[in-house]
Design a protein around this motif. Structure first.
Motif, PDB file in Angstrom:
ATOM      1  N   ARG A  21       2.898  20.522  -9.708  1.00 10.68           N
ATOM      2  CA  ARG A  21       4.049  20.678  -8.639  1.00 10.68           C
ATOM      3  C   ARG A  21       5.459  20.596  -9.390  1.00 10.68           C
ATOM      4  N   GLY A  22       5.349  19.613 -10.520  1.00 14.34           N
ATOM      5  CA  GLY A  22       6.741  19.223 -11.081  1.00 14.34           C
ATOM      6  C   GLY A  22       7.589  17.945 -10.639  1.00 14.34           C
ATOM      7  N   ASP A  23       6.512  17.300 -10.031  1.00 18.49           N
ATOM      8  CA  ASP A  23       6.807  15.852  -9.394  1.00 18.49           C
ATOM      9  C   ASP A  23       6.663  14.998 -10.507  1.00 18.49           C
ATOM     10  N   TYR A  24       7.785  14.478 -11.282  1.00 21.77           N
ATOM     11  CA  TYR A  24       7.548  13.730 -12.431  1.00 21.77           C
ATOM     12  C   TYR A  24       6.350  13.886 -13.181  1.00 21.77           C
ATOM     13  N   PRO A  25       6.334  15.007 -13.764  1.00 23.11           N
ATOM     14  CA  PRO A  25       5.035  15.363 -14.513  1.00 23.11           C
ATOM     15  C   PRO A  25       4.604  14.455 -15.632  1.00 23.11           C
ATOM     16  N   ALA A  26       5.583  14.080 -16.397  1.00 21.79           N
ATOM     17  CA  ALA A  26       5.218  12.976 -17.473  1.00 21.79           C
ATOM     18  C   ALA A  26       4.620  11.787 -16.910  1.00 21.79           C
ATOM     19  N   ILE A  66       4.667  22.675 -19.376  1.00 20.95           N
ATOM     20  CA  ILE A  66       5.575  23.460 -20.182  1.00 20.95           C
ATOM     21  C   ILE A  66       6.980  24.027 -19.386  1.00 20.95           C
ATOM     22  N   GLN A  67       6.719  24.383 -18.155  1.00 19.05           N
ATOM     23  CA  GLN A  67       7.915  24.602 -17.527  1.00 19.05           C
ATOM     24  C   GLN A  67       8.611  23.605 -16.869  1.00 19.05           C
ATOM     25  N   HIS A  68       8.351  22.354 -16.531  1.00 21.17           N
ATOM     26  CA  HIS A  68       8.896  21.443 -15.899  1.00 21.17           C
ATOM     27  C   HIS A  68       9.476  20.501 -16.895  1.00 21.17           C
ATOM     28  N   LEU A  69       8.938  20.185 -17.844  1.00 21.03           N
ATOM     29  CA  LEU A  69       9.215  18.968 -18.853  1.00 21.03           C
ATOM     30  C   LEU A  69      10.415  19.667 -19.674  1.00 21.03           C
ATOM     31  N   SER A  70      11.411  18.913 -19.852  1.00 21.82           N
ATOM     32  CA  SER A  70      12.764  19.187 -20.609  1.00 21.82           C
ATOM     33  C   SER A  70      12.119  19.534 -22.083  1.00 21.82           C
ATOM     34  N   ARG A  71      13.072  20.250 -22.505  1.00 19.99           N
ATOM     35  CA  ARG A  71      12.780  20.860 -24.110  1.00 19.99           C
ATOM     36  C   ARG A  71      12.619  19.550 -25.106  1.00 19.99           C
ATOM     37  N   SER A  72      13.025  18.330 -24.804  1.00 20.65           N
ATOM     38  CA  SER A  72      12.912  17.339 -25.630  1.00 20.65           C
ATOM     39  C   SER A  72      11.246  17.034 -25.805  1.00 20.65           C
ATOM     40  N   TYR A  73      10.568  17.507 -24.954  1.00 29.61           N
ATOM     41  CA  TYR A  73       8.981  17.318 -25.148  1.00 29.61           C
ATOM     42  C   TYR A  73       8.649  18.442 -26.041  1.00 29.61           C
ATOM     43  N   ARG A  75       6.492  21.217 -27.160  1.00 30.69           N
ATOM     44  CA  ARG A  75       5.356  22.192 -26.619  1.00 30.69           C
ATOM     45  C   ARG A  75       4.186  22.021 -27.503  1.00 30.69           C
ATOM     46  N   ASP A  76       4.216  21.780 -28.785  1.00 31.89           N
ATOM     47  CA  ASP A  76       3.008  21.613 -29.561  1.00 31.89           C
ATOM     48  C   ASP A  76       2.259  20.450 -29.040  1.00 31.89           C
ATOM     49  N   GLN A  77       2.958  19.443 -28.921  1.00 26.99           N
ATOM     50  CA  GLN A  77       2.635  18.015 -28.521  1.00 26.99           C
ATOM     51  C   GLN A  77       1.841  18.204 -27.087  1.00 26.99           C
ATOM     52  N   ILE A  78       2.654  18.933 -26.351  1.00 25.79           N
ATOM     53  CA  ILE A  78       1.890  18.977 -24.753  1.00 25.79           C
ATOM     54  C   ILE A  78       0.479  19.819 -24.997  1.00 25.79           C
ATOM     55  N   ALA A  79       0.567  20.667 -25.641  1.00 30.81           N
ATOM     56  CA  ALA A  79      -0.592  21.712 -25.931  1.00 30.81           C
ATOM     57  C   ALA A  79      -1.657  20.967 -26.403  1.00 30.81           C
ATOM     58  N   ALA A  80      -1.404  20.083 -27.442  1.00 26.14           N
ATOM     59  CA  ALA A  80      -2.485  19.124 -28.301  1.00 26.14           C
ATOM     60  C   ALA A  80      -2.918  18.125 -27.229  1.00 26.14           C
ATOM     61  N   GLY A  81      -2.058  17.505 -26.382  1.00 23.97           N
ATOM     62  CA  GLY A  81      -2.483  16.287 -25.408  1.00 23.97           C
ATOM     63  C   GLY A  81      -3.453  17.176 -24.391  1.00 23.97           C
ATOM     64  N   MET A  82      -3.168  18.111 -23.771  1.00 28.13           N
ATOM     65  CA  MET A  82      -3.852  19.024 -23.089  1.00 28.13           C
ATOM     66  C   MET A  82      -5.108  19.355 -23.319  1.00 28.13           C
ATOM     67  N   GLN A  83      -5.071  19.847 -24.838  1.00 20.59           N
ATOM     68  CA  GLN A  83      -6.259  20.384 -25.311  1.00 20.59           C
ATOM     69  C   GLN A  83      -7.366  19.148 -25.521  1.00 20.59           C
ATOM     70  N   SER A  84      -6.722  17.927 -25.723  1.00 23.06           N
ATOM     71  CA  SER A  84      -7.505  16.770 -25.931  1.00 23.06           C
ATOM     72  C   SER A  84      -8.134  16.360 -24.551  1.00 23.06           C
ATOM     73  N   ALA A  85      -7.408  16.548 -23.659  1.00 23.45           N
ATOM     74  CA  ALA A  85      -7.764  16.103 -22.369  1.00 23.45           C
ATOM     75  C   ALA A  85      -9.040  17.128 -21.742  1.00 23.45           C
ATOM     76  N   ARG A  86      -8.918  18.346 -21.952  1.00 21.34           N
ATOM     77  CA  ARG A  86      -9.947  19.298 -21.800  1.00 21.34           C
ATOM     78  C   ARG A  86     -11.382  19.074 -22.654  1.00 21.34           C
TER      79      ARG A  86
END
Length: 93
Positions: A21-26, A66-73, A75-86
């Protein structure tokens, strides 16, 4: 103790859905992973249905992050973290 696994799975799923929902996603994603990590210490397995719900929420959260977090995060690290979680075993047991 199966009710503990159910409660923890619901808590982790709720936190991941909060991120969607974008509520404090990190914070929400970090907290969800902490719930899973803490649960591994001494609790029984969650059901296949709960596992599937959690995995679906994680996939949805990747797109939302990817949609809600600022560009300072990164995108490759987000993808890697989610891949690890999956790839992790969300059996929680």
């Amino acid at each position: 103790m199966p009710e503990v696994a159910t409660e923890k799975a619901a808590s982790a799923t709720h936190l991941v859905e909060q991120a969607v929902r974008g509520d404090y996603p990190a914070w929400a994603l970090s907290s969800a992973m902490q719930v899973v990590a803490n649960h591994y210490r001494a609790s029984p397995r969650i059901s296949e249905s709960q596992r599937e719900d959690l995995l679906l929420a994680v996939v949805r959260a990747q797109f939302a992050a990817i949609q809600h977090l600022s560009r300072s995060y990164s995108r490759d690290q987000i993808a890697a973290g989610m891949q690890s979680a999956r790839k992790s075993d969300f059996s929680m047991g």
